[in-house]
Design a protein around this motif. Structure first.
Motif, PDB file in Angstrom:
ATOM      1  N   ILE A  57      -8.044  18.593   8.155  1.00 45.91           N
ATOM      2  CA  ILE A  57      -7.941  19.229   9.476  1.00 45.91           C
ATOM      3  C   ILE A  57      -6.491  19.564   9.816  1.00 45.91           C
ATOM      4  CG2 ILE A  57      -8.306  18.892  11.949  1.00 45.91           C
ATOM      5  CD1 ILE A  57     -10.683  17.083  11.211  1.00 45.91           C
ATOM      6  N   GLY A  58      -5.633  18.539   9.764  1.00 47.23           N
ATOM      7  CA  GLY A  58      -4.233  18.758  10.133  1.00 47.23           C
ATOM      8  C   GLY A  58      -3.555  19.726   9.176  1.00 47.23           C
ATOM      9  N   GLY A  59      -3.846  19.547   7.879  1.00 42.93           N
ATOM     10  CA  GLY A  59      -3.242  20.417   6.875  1.00 42.93           C
ATOM     11  C   GLY A  59      -3.642  21.867   7.088  1.00 42.93           C
ATOM     12  N   THR A  60      -4.927  22.061   7.411  1.00 40.97           N
ATOM     13  CA  THR A  60      -5.402  23.426   7.609  1.00 40.97           C
ATOM     14  C   THR A  60      -4.720  24.068   8.808  1.00 40.97           C
ATOM     15  OG1 THR A  60      -7.534  22.841   6.676  1.00 40.97           O
ATOM     16  CG2 THR A  60      -7.448  24.843   7.980  1.00 40.97           C
ATOM     17  N   ILE A  61      -4.606  23.315   9.900  1.00 48.28           N
ATOM     18  CA  ILE A  61      -3.993  23.898  11.095  1.00 48.28           C
ATOM     19  C   ILE A  61      -2.528  24.247  10.825  1.00 48.28           C
ATOM     20  CG2 ILE A  61      -3.340  23.458  13.490  1.00 48.28           C
ATOM     21  CD1 ILE A  61      -5.830  21.712  13.706  1.00 48.28           C
ATOM     22  N   MET A  73       6.763  25.552  13.664  1.00 48.29           N
ATOM     23  CA  MET A  73       7.449  24.284  13.905  1.00 48.29           C
ATOM     24  C   MET A  73       6.822  23.542  15.077  1.00 48.29           C
ATOM     25  SD  MET A  73       9.698  26.150  12.125  1.00 48.29           S
ATOM     26  CE  MET A  73      11.045  27.043  12.883  1.00 48.29           C
ATOM     27  N   ILE A  74       6.476  24.299  16.116  1.00 46.81           N
ATOM     28  CA  ILE A  74       5.856  23.678  17.287  1.00 46.81           C
ATOM     29  C   ILE A  74       4.523  23.065  16.879  1.00 46.81           C
ATOM     30  CG2 ILE A  74       4.923  24.119  19.590  1.00 46.81           C
ATOM     31  CD1 ILE A  74       6.881  26.518  19.760  1.00 46.81           C
ATOM     32  N   ILE A  75       3.725  23.835  16.140  1.00 40.42           N
ATOM     33  CA  ILE A  75       2.418  23.352  15.704  1.00 40.42           C
ATOM     34  C   ILE A  75       2.578  22.098  14.844  1.00 40.42           C
ATOM     35  CG2 ILE A  75       0.369  23.910  14.347  1.00 40.42           C
ATOM     36  CD1 ILE A  75       0.406  25.568  16.792  1.00 40.42           C
ATOM     37  N   ILE A 103       0.814  18.524  15.608  1.00 39.31           N
ATOM     38  CA  ILE A 103      -0.125  17.912  14.665  1.00 39.31           C
ATOM     39  C   ILE A 103       0.319  16.502  14.309  1.00 39.31           C
ATOM     40  CG2 ILE A 103      -1.015  18.069  12.307  1.00 39.31           C
ATOM     41  CD1 ILE A 103      -2.329  19.961  14.265  1.00 39.31           C
ATOM     42  N   GLN A 104       1.639  16.333  14.188  1.00 38.75           N
ATOM     43  CA  GLN A 104       2.141  15.009  13.847  1.00 38.75           C
ATOM     44  C   GLN A 104       1.838  13.995  14.945  1.00 38.75           C
ATOM     45  OE1 GLN A 104       6.317  14.970  12.864  1.00 38.75           O
ATOM     46  NE2 GLN A 104       5.763  13.748  11.072  1.00 38.75           N
ATOM     47  N   VAL A 105       2.053  14.411  16.187  1.00 36.66           N
ATOM     48  CA  VAL A 105       1.747  13.521  17.304  1.00 36.66           C
ATOM     49  C   VAL A 105       0.245  13.243  17.346  1.00 36.66           C
ATOM     50  CG1 VAL A 105       1.768  13.275  19.805  1.00 36.66           C
ATOM     51  CG2 VAL A 105       3.718  14.301  18.641  1.00 36.66           C
ATOM     52  N   ALA A 106      -0.538  14.318  17.145  1.00 37.17           N
ATOM     53  CA  ALA A 106      -1.992  14.177  17.219  1.00 37.17           C
ATOM     54  C   ALA A 106      -2.504  13.155  16.201  1.00 37.17           C
ATOM     55  CB  ALA A 106      -2.660  15.527  16.982  1.00 37.17           C
ATOM     56  N   PHE A 107      -1.819  13.092  15.067  1.00 35.18           N
ATOM     57  CA  PHE A 107      -2.256  12.134  14.045  1.00 35.18           C
ATOM     58  C   PHE A 107      -2.246  10.709  14.578  1.00 35.18           C
ATOM     59  CE2 PHE A 107      -0.784   9.078  10.813  1.00 35.18           C
ATOM     60  CZ  PHE A 107      -1.913   9.064  10.015  1.00 35.18           C
ATOM     61  N   PHE A 108      -1.189  10.376  15.324  1.00 36.64           N
ATOM     62  CA  PHE A 108      -1.099   9.009  15.822  1.00 36.64           C
ATOM     63  C   PHE A 108      -2.014   8.763  17.018  1.00 36.64           C
ATOM     64  CE2 PHE A 108       2.847   9.505  13.453  1.00 36.64           C
ATOM     65  CZ  PHE A 108       2.756   8.391  12.637  1.00 36.64           C
ATOM     66  N   ILE A 154     -10.044  -0.043  21.417  1.00 33.34           N
ATOM     67  CA  ILE A 154      -9.618   0.132  22.815  1.00 33.34           C
ATOM     68  C   ILE A 154     -10.799   0.619  23.671  1.00 33.34           C
ATOM     69  CG2 ILE A 154      -7.141   0.469  22.489  1.00 33.34           C
ATOM     70  CD1 ILE A 154      -7.722   3.523  22.534  1.00 33.34           C
ATOM     71  N   PRO A 155     -11.840  -0.174  23.772  1.00 33.56           N
ATOM     72  CA  PRO A 155     -13.036   0.282  24.500  1.00 33.56           C
ATOM     73  C   PRO A 155     -12.728   0.633  25.952  1.00 33.56           C
ATOM     74  CG  PRO A 155     -13.134  -2.082  24.067  1.00 33.56           C
ATOM     75  CD  PRO A 155     -11.968  -1.558  23.308  1.00 33.56           C
ATOM     76  N   GLU A 156     -11.767  -0.032  26.575  1.00 38.14           N
ATOM     77  CA  GLU A 156     -11.502   0.224  28.000  1.00 38.14           C
ATOM     78  C   GLU A 156     -10.736   1.533  28.212  1.00 38.14           C
ATOM     79  OE1 GLU A 156      -8.023  -2.173  26.529  1.00 38.14           O
ATOM     80  OE2 GLU A 156     -10.167  -2.015  26.158  1.00 38.14           O
ATOM     81  N   ARG A 157     -10.305   2.138  27.096  1.00 39.08           N
ATOM     82  CA  ARG A 157      -9.590   3.412  27.234  1.00 39.08           C
ATOM     83  C   ARG A 157     -10.358   4.539  26.542  1.00 39.08           C
ATOM     84  NH1 ARG A 157      -5.564  -0.134  27.195  1.00 39.08           N
ATOM     85  NH2 ARG A 157      -3.982   0.032  28.831  1.00 39.08           N
ATOM     86  N   ALA A 158     -11.677   4.470  26.663  1.00 41.79           N
ATOM     87  CA  ALA A 158     -12.523   5.424  25.947  1.00 41.79           C
ATOM     88  C   ALA A 158     -12.199   6.872  26.304  1.00 41.79           C
ATOM     89  CB  ALA A 158     -13.992   5.134  26.232  1.00 41.79           C
ATOM     90  N   VAL A 159     -11.809   7.094  27.573  1.00 39.62           N
ATOM     91  CA  VAL A 159     -11.520   8.464  28.014  1.00 39.62           C
ATOM     92  C   VAL A 159     -10.395   9.065  27.188  1.00 39.62           C
ATOM     93  CG1 VAL A 159     -10.863   9.896  29.968  1.00 39.62           C
ATOM     94  CG2 VAL A 159     -12.237   7.835  30.329  1.00 39.62           C
ATOM     95  N   PHE A 160      -9.392   8.244  26.973  1.00 32.99           N
ATOM     96  CA  PHE A 160      -8.221   8.674  26.218  1.00 32.99           C
ATOM     97  C   PHE A 160      -8.616   9.176  24.831  1.00 32.99           C
ATOM     98  CE2 PHE A 160      -5.131   7.300  23.006  1.00 32.99           C
ATOM     99  CZ  PHE A 160      -4.058   8.090  23.357  1.00 32.99           C
ATOM    100  N   VAL A 161      -9.585   8.484  24.234  1.00 31.04           N
ATOM    101  CA  VAL A 161     -10.055   8.906  22.909  1.00 31.04           C
ATOM    102  C   VAL A 161     -10.951  10.134  23.030  1.00 31.04           C
ATOM    103  CG1 VAL A 161     -11.401   8.215  20.907  1.00 31.04           C
ATOM    104  CG2 VAL A 161      -9.865   6.586  21.998  1.00 31.04           C
ATOM    105  N   ASN A 162     -11.823  10.107  24.032  1.00 31.82           N
ATOM    106  CA  ASN A 162     -12.828  11.165  24.132  1.00 31.82           C
ATOM    107  C   ASN A 162     -12.260  12.539  24.456  1.00 31.82           C
ATOM    108  OD1 ASN A 162     -15.276  10.056  23.403  1.00 31.82           O
ATOM    109  ND2 ASN A 162     -15.486   9.010  25.373  1.00 31.82           N
ATOM    110  N   ILE A 163     -11.110  12.581  25.123  1.00 29.92           N
ATOM    111  CA  ILE A 163     -10.561  13.911  25.435  1.00 29.92           C
ATOM    112  C   ILE A 163      -9.815  14.495  24.241  1.00 29.92           C
ATOM    113  CG2 ILE A 163     -10.376  13.643  27.950  1.00 29.92           C
ATOM    114  CD1 ILE A 163      -7.364  13.016  27.414  1.00 29.92           C
ATOM    115  N   ASN A 164      -9.718  13.746  23.169  1.00 27.45           N
ATOM    116  CA  ASN A 164      -9.017  14.220  21.982  1.00 27.45           C
ATOM    117  C   ASN A 164     -10.004  14.940  21.061  1.00 27.45           C
ATOM    118  OD1 ASN A 164      -7.729  14.563  19.577  1.00 27.45           O
ATOM    119  ND2 ASN A 164      -7.025  12.434  19.384  1.00 27.45           N
TER     120      ASN A 164
END
Lengths: 280, 254
Positions: free
Chosen positions: A101-105, A196-198, A202-207, A218-228
């Motif tokens: 995914i990241g490589g393709t983008i 370069m921006i992309i 992508i690097q940030v998105a990986f983490f 991190i079940p209590e932060r499910a929203v944080f995961v779900n919006i990704n």
């Protein structure tokens, strides 16, 4: 006489309205698909050429990914105090999917600027370059996928019939890769700092995406995961390979994103397709 | 029948320098109302390469494009090839087109001569099967012998041109566009490959050549098209147009 791709009659009208442009894009895609022999051939060459003068060839892809997965798997299973038999397959698949995914983008930015040479020399449907790109990414992914098979054998993972769900998941991801190339390709040909921006996004998105870590940590932060959005795409492919199905939400989000991306890509590509030859 | 029709065609080519290629600079200039311009002259500049040109080329014509550098010769060839889509006007091209602009394009330096024949052949529109059937014959016609199994990067410039040329001229297009200006081989090379070219060009239904070599144009073309600043200055029998062009060159500027 070779079956030339220069159509028998080529008509270009600069005054075409938006609907005309959409029809041209449709034509471009159809023509491009008809030339699959060409882009299948070129896509293979792209992967091979990278490693042409090395003994292992494209297996370097597999090897470097394998070393990375093994190293990180052992380290992080210690840090998170998780069972390596559970953690390593999870990490491996996540990593392989992210590589795809990241490589393709990241690479989709250069789909036209790298092809500038031939874009200005011969008339080819521009979708040929898009198809060639997605195909070469799929080949690279195929090489990395070997790691999953090895790990599945080592740890005795038997995903059962659920594994078949990985096929539609891969199709969705590949489709999005194609749409990405149709949007980012022209955009990055015009603005050379976007790649370069992309790359940094992508690097940030990986983490931010549950690859090294699991969403269940991190079940209590499910929203944080779900919006990704990346989470959902990783999940629909990773879950089937581990013998689950992925949640309905995961699938719905991915299908929704694919539709939106498809519409965007068509609109964008039909607007700027004619400019690519000038920008690349 | 081969034919090319241009109707009121204009082409604007954007001149993109480093700064106008930067999204950051463009955004910065936009949000500050143009107050912040990291470098001077970063506004978008376009050059009108073709200006309201109408042409009607029919089967059997042999057209030589004449004009200064930057007169729009290469651009008009690219428009005819369907590479550049015009900014205004319409283009209609009937017939299979082969464009010979940069003879070296689509070659892989790390692949062998044989592989390059296949690669280039497929880019030119052959199917895999067709080019594999014909590669033997094409390989022979290069006269490169055993070199064909060596990687292209070991070739001299002349040898790789010979290879590219052999593949490019193995097709029989109805419309043939040649640009000598961007390295389709210098005039000397084209002279060298005269024989091959004669039959290749003879088979094309419609030929358009851009060249600075008068000798070459006289050999191949019958009609002259004199371009100036993207406009048609004159069109007619080659001799007349060439004479008029030469007169304008020798005439004092002004």
């Amino acid at each position: 006489m070779p079956a030339s791709f220069s159509q028998r009659v080529l008509t270009i009208n600069a005054a075409d309205a938006a609907t005309g442009r959409l029809a041209t894009v449709w034509n471009d895609l159809r023509e491009g698909f008809r030339l699959r022999e060409l882009w299948l051939f070129l896509g293979w060459r792209d992967v091979r050429r990278h490693y042409q003068r090395s003994v292992l060839g494209p297996l370097w892809l597999t090897l470097s990914m394998g070393i990375m997965v093994a190293g990180l798997g052992i380290l992080y299973s210690q840090i998170f105090k998780m069972d390596i038999r559970e953690y390593l397959p999870f990490l491996a698949i996540g990593f392989i999917m992210w590589g795809f995914i990241g490589g393709t983008i990241t690479a989709s930015c250069n789909v036209f600027s790298n092809a500038a040479g031939s874009i200005r020399q011969i008339r080819l449907p521009l979708s040929v370059y898009v198809f060639q790109f997605v195909w070469s990414q799929l080949i690279a992914f195929g090489h990395n996928f070997v790691i999953y098979i090895i790990i599945a054998a080592l740890f005795g993972i038997n995903p059962g019939f659920q594994v078949l769900l990985a096929v539609p998941a891969l199709i969705l991801i590949a489709l999005n890769g194609m749409f990405c190339a149709m949007i980012l390709g022209p955009l990055c040909a015009r603005f050379r700092d976007i790649p370069m921006i992309i790359a940094s996004i992508i690097q940030v998105a990986f983490f931010m995406t549950p690859i090294l870590w699991s969403a269940t940590q991190i079940p209590e932060r499910a929203v944080f995961v779900n919006i990704n959005p990346f989470y959902h795409f990783i999940e629909i492919a990773r879950d089937p390979l581990l013998g689950q199905t992925g949640s309905l939400l995961n699938w719905l989000v991915c299908i929704g994103i694919t539709i939106v991306m498809g519409v965007l890509a068509l609109a964008f590509f039909s607007r700027f397709r004619a400019r690519i030859a000038y920008w690349a | 029948m081969a034919a090319i029709t241009l109707q009121n065609v204009s082409v604007d080519i954007p001149i993109l320098d480093v700064s106008s290629r930067s999204l950051k600079n463009n955004v910065l200039a936009a949000v500050t109302g143009g107050q912040i311009k990291p470098t001077a002259g970063s506004k978008k500049v376009t050059i009108r390469a073709i200006d309201n040109l109408s042409l009607d080329l029919t089967h059997g014509m042999r057209i030589g494009l004449i004009g200064h550098n930057g007169a729009g010769k290469s651009t008009i060839l690219r428009v005819m090839a369907g590479i550049y889509e015009p900014t205004a006007g319409s283009v209609k091209v009937e017939g299979d087109v082969a464009a010979m602009f940069d003879i070296g394009f689509g070659m892989d330096p790390d692949a062998s001569g044989w592989e390059n024949i296949i690669l280039r052949g497929m880019l030119l529109g052959y199917s895999r099967k067709e080019i594999e059937l014909r590669s033997e014959e094409i390989g022979l016609s290069t006269g490169l012998g055993d070199f064909l199994s060596m990687p292209l990067r070991t070739y001299s410039a002349g040898m790789s041109t010979r290879l590219a040329f052999a593949v490019s001229t193995s097709i029989t297009p109805e419309i043939l566009l040649i640009d000598e200006g961007i390295g389709a081989g210098d005039a000397a090379f084209l002279q060298h490959a005269k024989e091959r070219l004669r039959s290749f060009i003879g088979e094309a239904g419609l030929l358009v050549v851009a060249s600075h070599s008068e000798e070459l144009l006289r050999q191949w073309c019958t009609t002259g098209l004199w371009m100036e600043h993207g406009r048609q200055r004159a069109i007619g029998p080659l001799d007349e147009v060439l004479t008029a062009y030469n007169d304008s060159l020798s005439a004092p500027a002004g």
